[in-house]
Design a protein around this motif. Structure first.
Motif, PDB file in Angstrom:
ATOM      1  N   ALA A  71       0.842  -1.192   0.000  1.00  0.00           N
ATOM      2  CA  ALA A  71       0.000   0.000   0.000  1.00  0.00           C
ATOM      3  C   ALA A  71       0.876   1.241   0.000  1.00  0.00           C
ATOM      4  O   ALA A  71       2.031   1.209   0.440  1.00  0.00           O
ATOM      5  CB  ALA A  71      -0.913   0.012   1.235  1.00  0.00           C
ATOM      6  N   TYR A  82       0.676   5.491   1.080  1.00  0.00           N
ATOM      7  CA  TYR A  82      -0.044   6.493   1.849  1.00  0.00           C
ATOM      8  C   TYR A  82       0.558   7.865   1.597  1.00  0.00           C
ATOM      9  O   TYR A  82       1.765   7.999   1.406  1.00  0.00           O
ATOM     10  CB  TYR A  82       0.039   6.217   3.352  1.00  0.00           C
ATOM     11  N   HIS A 133       0.981  11.555   3.499  1.00  0.00           N
ATOM     12  CA  HIS A 133       0.912  12.099   4.846  1.00  0.00           C
ATOM     13  C   HIS A 133       1.346  13.554   4.854  1.00  0.00           C
ATOM     14  O   HIS A 133       2.467  13.879   4.438  1.00  0.00           O
ATOM     15  CB  HIS A 133       1.801  11.289   5.795  1.00  0.00           C
ATOM     16  N   PRO A 174      -2.711  10.185   7.992  1.00  0.00           N
ATOM     17  CA  PRO A 174      -2.254   9.615   6.723  1.00  0.00           C
ATOM     18  C   PRO A 174      -3.451   9.160   5.896  1.00  0.00           C
ATOM     19  O   PRO A 174      -4.478   8.751   6.436  1.00  0.00           O
ATOM     20  CB  PRO A 174      -1.387   8.428   7.160  1.00  0.00           C
ATOM     21  N   LEU A 228      -4.797   6.677   2.757  1.00  0.00           N
ATOM     22  CA  LEU A 228      -4.535   5.533   1.886  1.00  0.00           C
ATOM     23  C   LEU A 228      -4.755   5.941   0.439  1.00  0.00           C
ATOM     24  O   LEU A 228      -5.826   6.433   0.082  1.00  0.00           O
ATOM     25  CB  LEU A 228      -5.460   4.370   2.256  1.00  0.00           C
ATOM     26  N   TYR A 256      -3.723   0.302  -2.712  1.00  0.00           N
ATOM     27  CA  TYR A 256      -3.536  -0.982  -2.049  1.00  0.00           C
ATOM     28  C   TYR A 256      -3.473  -2.060  -3.120  1.00  0.00           C
ATOM     29  O   TYR A 256      -3.793  -1.815  -4.290  1.00  0.00           O
ATOM     30  CB  TYR A 256      -4.652  -1.261  -1.026  1.00  0.00           C
ATOM     31  N   TYR A 279       4.533   7.153   1.960  1.00  0.00           N
ATOM     32  CA  TYR A 279       5.061   5.932   2.568  1.00  0.00           C
ATOM     33  C   TYR A 279       4.530   4.701   1.848  1.00  0.00           C
ATOM     34  O   TYR A 279       3.349   4.651   1.479  1.00  0.00           O
ATOM     35  CB  TYR A 279       4.641   5.818   4.040  1.00  0.00           C
ATOM     36  N   HIS A 293       4.023   0.454   2.381  1.00  0.00           N
ATOM     37  CA  HIS A 293       3.699  -0.406   3.524  1.00  0.00           C
ATOM     38  C   HIS A 293       3.447  -1.806   2.996  1.00  0.00           C
ATOM     39  O   HIS A 293       2.620  -1.988   2.104  1.00  0.00           O
ATOM     40  CB  HIS A 293       2.460   0.170   4.222  1.00  0.00           C
ATOM     41  N   TYR A 330       2.079  -5.607   3.656  1.00  0.00           N
ATOM     42  CA  TYR A 330       1.209  -6.360   4.557  1.00  0.00           C
ATOM     43  C   TYR A 330       1.142  -7.819   4.115  1.00  0.00           C
ATOM     44  O   TYR A 330       0.131  -8.494   4.300  1.00  0.00           O
ATOM     45  CB  TYR A 330      -0.177  -5.715   4.658  1.00  0.00           C
ATOM     46  N   LYS A 331       2.265  -8.290   3.585  1.00  0.00           N
ATOM     47  CA  LYS A 331       2.352  -9.711   3.214  1.00  0.00           C
ATOM     48  C   LYS A 331       2.491 -10.566   4.466  1.00  0.00           C
ATOM     49  O   LYS A 331       1.893 -11.641   4.575  1.00  0.00           O
ATOM     50  CB  LYS A 331       3.544  -9.911   2.282  1.00  0.00           C
ATOM     51  N   GLN A 388       3.854  -6.165   9.943  1.00  0.00           N
ATOM     52  CA  GLN A 388       3.803  -5.286   8.789  1.00  0.00           C
ATOM     53  C   GLN A 388       4.814  -4.165   8.994  1.00  0.00           C
ATOM     54  O   GLN A 388       5.058  -3.733  10.119  1.00  0.00           O
ATOM     55  CB  GLN A 388       2.410  -4.686   8.590  1.00  0.00           C
ATOM     56  N   PHE A 424       6.923  -0.527   7.175  1.00  0.00           N
ATOM     57  CA  PHE A 424       6.826   0.642   6.307  1.00  0.00           C
ATOM     58  C   PHE A 424       8.192   1.018   5.763  1.00  0.00           C
ATOM     59  O   PHE A 424       9.224   0.753   6.393  1.00  0.00           O
ATOM     60  CB  PHE A 424       6.307   1.846   7.097  1.00  0.00           C
ATOM     61  N   GLY A 425       8.186   1.696   4.631  1.00  0.00           N
ATOM     62  CA  GLY A 425       9.380   2.362   4.175  1.00  0.00           C
ATOM     63  C   GLY A 425       9.606   3.634   4.982  1.00  0.00           C
ATOM     64  O   GLY A 425       8.727   4.063   5.747  1.00  0.00           O
TER      65      GLY A 425
END
Lengths: 107, 124
Positions: free
Chosen positions: A34, A36, A38, A44, A46, A49, A87, A89, A91-92, A96, A98-99
């Motif tokens: 995903a 985001y 910000h 933030p 979305l 995704y 950012y 993210h 979610y595998k 989870q 983030f960069g």
């Protein structure tokens, strides 16, 4: 844990130009990614995704691509409201992660 | 439209417990289709996922914080809470609450709604 690396850390873009942001995963995350937006003091938002699906209400100027380990967010024709930190993210897998973010600044 | 709002003390002393609450409006926290998450961002650093709860009580925690974190739900107030014990200066951060729309209950997902965040400073 899966490490997410974003590049560049900062990007200066003139209004009306296109911005291309990159995100790399330390191992394959398929399309569990995903993006985001910000802005300071705001929640933030979305944008993308499933690596390439725009979230509800997100304009077509935002597009995502990639799978596996390499992903891209493209923002076409930047306007003043698009200057922010972005950012990625994954979610595998748990946890989870983030960069570190890419700050898109006005040139 | 779902809205989330964090609340709690802005200053916590070292070794004490950080306690925050997230109030959810525009939807029910007892919805079986949602994870309720906590995420934080230390000053000048990136985002770190802390953990989440899937009503009525299934939780997932970041292993880096698991020994100190508890997330719980209060359905009567439509709120969920974070407790972080034995805090140090490294826990100074903006803390966000967020929602994940669950597709597969055992896997994480994207955060589709966030609060604005609240700054918590750990200092004596």
């Amino acid at each position: 844990e899966i490490v997410m690396t974003q590049s560049p850390a900062a990007l200066s873009v003139s209004p009306g130009e296109r911005a291309t942001l990159s995100c790399r995963a330390s191992q394959s995350i398929r399309n569990a990614l995903a993006w985001y937006q910000h802005k300071s003091g705001q929640a933030p938002r979305l944008l993308i995704y499933g690596a390439s699906t725009r979230a509800t209400g997100i304009p077509a100027k935002f597009s995502g691509s990639g799978s596996g380990t390499d992903f891209t967010l493209t923002i076409s024709s930047l306007q003043s409201e698009d200057f922010a930190v972005y950012y990625c993210h994954q979610y595998k897998d748990w946890p989870q992660t983030f960069g570190q973010g890419t700050k898109v600044e006005i040139k | 439209q779902l809205q989330l709002q964090e609340s709690g003390p802005g200053l916590v002393k070292p070794s004490e417990t950080l306690s925050l609450t997230c109030t959810v409006s525009g939807g029910s926290i007892s919805s079986r289709g949602s994870y309720w998450d906590w995420i934080r961002q230390p000053p000048g650093k990136g985002l770190e996922w802390i953990g989440n709860i899937f009503y009525p009580g299934s939780t997932h925690y970041n292993p880096s914080l698991k020994s100190r974190v508890t997330i719980s739900v209060d359905t009567s107030k439509n709120q969920f809470s974070l407790k972080l014990t034995s805090v140090t200066a490294a826990d100074t951060a903006v803390y966000y609450c967020a929602r994940t729309l669950v597709v597969i209950p055992t896997t994480p997902g994207e955060f589709d709604f966030w609060g604005r965040g609240t700054l918590v400073t750990v200092s004596s």
